[in-house]
Design an enzyme around this catalytic site. Sequence first.
Site, short mmCIF file in Angstrom:
data_model
loop_
_atom_site.label_atom_id
_atom_site.label_comp_id
_atom_site.label_asym_id
_atom_site.label_seq_id
_atom_site.Cartn_x
_atom_site.Cartn_y
_atom_site.Cartn_z
N CYS A 190 -29.97 24.12 18.69
CA CYS A 190 -28.61 24.39 19.15
C CYS A 190 -27.96 25.51 18.36
CB CYS A 190 -27.77 23.12 19.08
SG CYS A 190 -27.65 22.42 17.41
N HIS A 242 -24.72 19.25 15.87
CA HIS A 242 -24.90 19.94 17.14
C HIS A 242 -23.76 20.92 17.37
CE1 HIS A 242 -26.94 20.38 20.96
NE2 HIS A 242 -25.79 20.27 21.60
N HIS A 254 -24.93 24.96 25.70
CA HIS A 254 -25.67 24.53 24.52
C HIS A 254 -27.14 24.34 24.85
CE1 HIS A 254 -25.99 19.95 25.28
NE2 HIS A 254 -25.61 20.51 26.41
#
Length: 283
Positions: A190, A242, A254
């Site tokens: 990510c 994340h 993402h």
Amino acid sequence: MMTETPLRKKLLRFVASLLVVLLVLVGCSTPSGRQRAPSSPPRESRAATDPIATLLEESAPDLQQDVPLQKMGYSIQVGAFANLDNAVRLEQLLEARGIDAYYFRHESGLYKVRFGNHATYEPAREEAERLQTQGLIDKFFIVFPEDYAAARIQRSGQGDLRGELVKTARSFLGIPYRWGGTTIENGFDCSGLTMVCYRLNGLNLPRVSRNQFQSGKWVPKAQLRPGDLVFFATKGGKRVTHVGTYIGAGKFIHAPRTGKTVRIEKLSNSFFAKTYMGGRSYL
């Protein structure tokens, strides 16, 4: 005049007593003979008198940092791969040599790889020629600092860097994102994607999501703008694990995890709403 004399005497006695107290305090000076400087009130005393101020102080390191990103210097671009696996393979080879490399999908639809961030032209060219001699790369192209969108927009005063960041993030949609030479635990899937989007536009964003979260400045959810980053604690607790790129209208782009395709998600999604840690702006 006679009625004021007793009061005057009382005042004189009070002043004399005060002078005696002061002389005693002077005797409590440090061994060097210098009077000890008054210390600032301890944090606990401030907490007792103003608990709200203390809460703001404690949150300040995370919520109010404003660490500007450095501009990208001279980088090296190689490859023109139709197959994503070939770009990932080259990235892995470079990473194995300790070279900070990343791939991306060019507007032509081909995959290219970039690496290096040099202050001047010569070291960039020397690195490229050395790797070329070793057979790791073939033809190369030096990317100049002024070639990046951030520098171009700053120079001309025209354009929208936030729009460029979103455009770059959208170019990864549908790609089964794989970050060569790293592991899922490091969070490089990510954060690798957000890093690439920023670096391709001329801003040297840190590599790991936690470091990205510690840069920039805090943005309330209601004030997020396209190009800002949104962070989550997807493994529970309050540790950032994340990150995604906000694109407006309550949505972000993402890379879910290795092997999954890059996609658009809503901040209102129950999982992301529950794990949301905050937004950051670097512009």
